[in-house]
Design an enzyme around this catalytic site. Sequence first.
Site, short mmCIF file in Angstrom:
data_model
loop_
_atom_site.label_atom_id
_atom_site.label_comp_id
_atom_site.label_asym_id
_atom_site.label_seq_id
_atom_site.Cartn_x
_atom_site.Cartn_y
_atom_site.Cartn_z
N ASP A 177 -5.15 8.15 0.97
CA ASP A 177 -4.54 9.34 0.35
C ASP A 177 -4.51 10.37 1.47
O ASP A 177 -5.54 10.94 1.82
CB ASP A 177 -5.37 9.83 -0.83
CG ASP A 177 -4.75 11.05 -1.52
OD1 ASP A 177 -3.90 11.72 -0.88
OD2 ASP A 177 -5.12 11.34 -2.67
N HIS A 178 -3.32 10.60 2.06
CA HIS A 178 -3.27 11.40 3.27
C HIS A 178 -3.78 12.83 3.04
O HIS A 178 -4.18 13.50 3.99
CB HIS A 178 -1.85 11.43 3.83
CG HIS A 178 -0.85 12.16 3.00
ND1 HIS A 178 -0.18 11.58 1.96
CD2 HIS A 178 -0.43 13.46 3.04
CE1 HIS A 178 0.61 12.47 1.40
NE2 HIS A 178 0.48 13.61 2.03
N HIS A 240 -3.57 12.99 -5.52
CA HIS A 240 -3.92 14.17 -4.72
C HIS A 240 -4.73 15.21 -5.51
O HIS A 240 -5.80 15.65 -5.08
CB HIS A 240 -2.66 14.84 -4.18
CG HIS A 240 -1.78 13.96 -3.36
ND1 HIS A 240 -2.28 12.95 -2.57
CD2 HIS A 240 -0.44 13.93 -3.19
CE1 HIS A 240 -1.28 12.35 -1.96
NE2 HIS A 240 -0.16 12.92 -2.32
#
Length: 505
Positions: A177-178, A240
């Site tokens: 999950d960047h 996110h």
Amino acid sequence: MNEKKVLFTIFGATGDLAQRKLYPSLFRLYRKGDLVESFAVIGTARRPWSDEVYRNIVKETIVGLNPTPEEAEAFSSHFYYQSHDVQDTEHYDTLKKLSDELDQKYQLEGNRLFYLAMSPNFFGTIVAHLKSQGMLNVTGYHRVIIEKPFGTDYETARQLNEEIATVFEEEDIYRIDHYLGKEMIQNISAIRFANSIFESLWSNRFIDNVQINIAEDLGVEERGGYYDKSGALKDMVQNHILQVLALLAMEPPVAFSEKEIRSEKIKALEAVRVYTPEEVAKNFIRGQYSAGKFDGEAIPGYKEELNVDSDSKTETFVAGKFVIDNFRWSGVPFYVRTGKRLTEKGTRINIVFKQVPVNVFKSSVGATCEQKLSPNVLTIYIQPTEGFSLSLNGKEVGPGFTMLPLSLDHRNSAEVISNTPEAYEKLMLDALNGDGTNFTHWDEVAQSWRVVDVIRQAWDQDSSDVPQYPARTMGPKEAYDLLAKDGFEWIWTPDEWYRERNLLD
């Protein structure tokens, strides 16, 4: 210098993600000395490229990093290409042969990192073939990095996880999950646990509400076909936003280690209330952007975008209230807001503290009118600016005793931001180091889907029209009503600034 010995195998090597993020990130690691001589990269995809074509593409992706010709040539020489059908067993035999040859050539000691940068539909097929064709039968570590989306609901995520878990241990599965690689997301823990002034106040005794905003000013662009089957809830909230919420809500870990941080994040997510359909209707709203005008420019509505169904009910906006049923957070709403075509691009968190018990300045001597104190707010700026601010109340300079909101503000300079490691660079280095702290554990993914699934199911059963909001505004009226009924309001209101300057209707 701590050089890594590893063979990267990138499935989906010709795709947008690989070219925009992965190759530049690998080059930065190369330039910093984390990758030197003992590494190799195999790119696989359907296109019939040669090594030479592949290396030229790789060199094009790093032009913006201004490598010298010698640097670019030396770096790209470590890249090899194999045209590959992920469903063809024979192709894995060819891939194994090349892998073993490169392992010998670069002295990689059997360390292998597989990056699945393609459709999740193929994840199970790929990992099964890695095992059946003997690609993991070497000494060294074997790790797999998986891009989102990890499933489309809890059940599909569970099935996908079972397929991968038959081949890789949980500790070797890196669900990326960047957002967790962003500098200020990682700074949340530093702000909380390294400052007594905040950690001592970090509870329902002193915090009124928490607001998490992830806003995008762009529309769906060329992703209309994909987005129309996903929507903002799955695209942003399930991963996110709930990851950020977990970092904000978790208890202090016993030690700042992967195991302890994961344990506390999982506990926080498990304390998030899973709503009934009736509770969803009260606490979550959706929206879809319609045509709007910003700075004189006409902007099309969502249904007018390429590859979007003209009758689509897909949400491009979500606002909602999560509640956490534990001792620390009971009674504190966690408001979330995310969407496409909002006023500004930005990710920020607002921690809104409770007012003082008695406002002694309400009718103070010398004040020009009855005074209302502004709340103290800690704002954490994630992007595009990085930093934080704390709003306070002080006295206005001059005679009388009029209160004035003040701000203690710190922003990272443009130079610092430009030199900050990109999220993918940091996360790939974490994977090389075997550090899963900033990746998502299966238990986190599972609980996130349990929380989101009931919202999705309630909306799917709702036949009413999706509320509309003009493009480049901060969402439909219902998003403001959601907070107003609790006596709160959104802290971040960029649309007001633009309206004051006649840039927004």
